[in-house]
Write an enzyme that holds these catalytic residues in place. Structure first.
Site, PDB file in Angstrom:
ATOM      1  N   ASP A  89       0.842  -1.196   0.000  1.00 20.70           N
ATOM      2  CA  ASP A  89       0.000   0.000   0.000  1.00 20.70           C
ATOM      3  C   ASP A  89       0.874   1.241   0.000  1.00 20.70           C
ATOM      4  O   ASP A  89       2.066   1.183   0.326  1.00 20.70           O
ATOM      5  CB  ASP A  89      -0.905  -0.005   1.231  1.00 20.70           C
ATOM      6  CG  ASP A  89      -2.142   0.871   1.075  1.00 20.70           C
ATOM      7  OD1 ASP A  89      -2.278   1.536   0.023  1.00 20.70           O
ATOM      8  OD2 ASP A  89      -2.964   0.893   2.011  1.00 20.70           O
ATOM      9  N   ALA A  91       1.171   5.637   0.980  1.00 23.11           N
ATOM     10  CA  ALA A  91       1.017   6.466   2.178  1.00 23.11           C
ATOM     11  C   ALA A  91       0.990   7.927   1.759  1.00 23.11           C
ATOM     12  O   ALA A  91       1.457   8.283   0.667  1.00 23.11           O
ATOM     13  CB  ALA A  91       2.151   6.219   3.170  1.00 23.11           C
ATOM     14  N   ASP A  92       0.437   8.756   2.626  1.00 25.60           N
ATOM     15  CA  ASP A  92       0.412  10.199   2.376  1.00 25.60           C
ATOM     16  C   ASP A  92       1.624  10.896   2.982  1.00 25.60           C
ATOM     17  O   ASP A  92       2.064  11.930   2.486  1.00 25.60           O
ATOM     18  CB  ASP A  92      -0.884  10.795   2.934  1.00 25.60           C
ATOM     19  CG  ASP A  92      -2.108  10.211   2.249  1.00 25.60           C
ATOM     20  OD1 ASP A  92      -2.231  10.366   1.027  1.00 25.60           O
ATOM     21  OD2 ASP A  92      -2.929   9.582   2.940  1.00 25.60           O
ATOM     22  N   GLY A 104      -5.814   9.509   2.814  1.00 27.60           N
ATOM     23  CA  GLY A 104      -6.248  10.592   1.933  1.00 27.60           C
ATOM     24  C   GLY A 104      -7.462  10.198   1.113  1.00 27.60           C
ATOM     25  O   GLY A 104      -8.305  11.030   0.779  1.00 27.60           O
ATOM     26  N   GLU A 111      -7.515  -0.406   5.400  1.00 22.28           N
ATOM     27  CA  GLU A 111      -6.086  -0.557   5.138  1.00 22.28           C
ATOM     28  C   GLU A 111      -5.364  -1.060   6.383  1.00 22.28           C
ATOM     29  O   GLU A 111      -4.511  -1.957   6.313  1.00 22.28           O
ATOM     30  CB  GLU A 111      -5.502   0.776   4.677  1.00 22.28           C
ATOM     31  CG  GLU A 111      -5.956   1.202   3.293  1.00 22.28           C
ATOM     32  CD  GLU A 111      -5.588   2.638   2.942  1.00 22.28           C
ATOM     33  OE1 GLU A 111      -5.698   2.976   1.755  1.00 22.28           O
ATOM     34  OE2 GLU A 111      -5.207   3.398   3.841  1.00 22.28           O
TER      35      GLU A 111
END
Length: 228
Positions: A89, A91-92, A104, A111
């Site tokens: 995955d 990430a911001d 976001g 998640e």
């Protein structure tokens, strides 16, 4: 003049690196966990080429599940998966210790659930997501609708500028409050503190369950580190 960096190209590059990282371990009967977001979409597109080498995927969002299915990848519910070999995955924000801000897209609860269920968690980002301290990107907080006002007040008491994500509903049927203006020097403590507020479903700080590996797409190539 400094050349303009193509962020989409960096996202594609790091997504391909993630596929390479998981390809060697893929095998019959194995299940891959897949996250949500623009970088993860590139991972899905690349992973689909290996769909005959693993059993199925578990997705953290309806959108990702639909993208996987469109590629012919079998998607199963987490409750039907005995084990998840790896979860990938984006990430911001990512800080040097490997703590993340995610959500976001508002899928952070699912998640976090899938990441926690996986044997290995790989985070993929372009280098614009690397920060010294978390908090420039607002912390998303999924909240039960009836608790929106009371939770917002408690988040303001923590020093945050709270903004409701108007018109947005998570895949779980809840709302999201985005909390801006927090300098997160202790992400583990703040993650716990927010989650202990009555009415909060989950927040977007990933500290208790950091990734095992972070892959960073940069103009000079792929960087990687394993959080302590």
């Amino acid at each position: 003049m400094t050349p303009r960096v193509d962020q989409e190209a960096l996202k594609r590059t790091v997504a391909l690196a993630a596929v390479d990282a998981v390809a060697a371990s893929l095998g019959a009967g194995q299940i891959v966990g897949v996250g949500t977001g623009s970088t993860t979409n590139h991972f899905i597109d690349a992973l689909a080429k290996l769909k005959d080498r693993f059993e199925a995927a578990v997705s953290s969002s309806i959108a990702s599940a639909e993208r996987l299915a469109a590629h012919g990848v079998r998607v199963v519910d987490l409750n039907d998966a005995e084990t998840i070999a790896v979860y990938v995955d984006g990430a911001d924000e990512v800080e040097p210790g490997g703590a993340l801000i995610k959500g976001g897209g508002g899928a952070h609860t699912r998640e976090k659930i899938v990441a926690a269920a996986a044997d290995r968690f790989i985070c993929i980002v372009d280098d614009s997501k690397m920060v010294d301290t978390l908090g420039a990107f607002g912390v998303p907080v999924e909240v039960v609708p009836m608790a929106r006002r009371s939770v917002a007040g408690r988040l303001r008491a923590l020093g945050g500028d709270v903004r409701e994500r108007t018109g947005f509903v998570t895949d779980n049927g809840n709302g999201v409050l985005d909390v801006h203006g927090l300098a997160i020097t202790d992400p583990d403590a703040l993650e716990t503190r927010i989650n202990n507020l009555a009415g909060v479903v989950e927040n977007g700080i990933f500290a208790a369950n950091r990734p095992d590996l972070v892959l960073v797409g940069a103009p000079d190539g792929i960087r990687e580190f394993a959080p302590p």
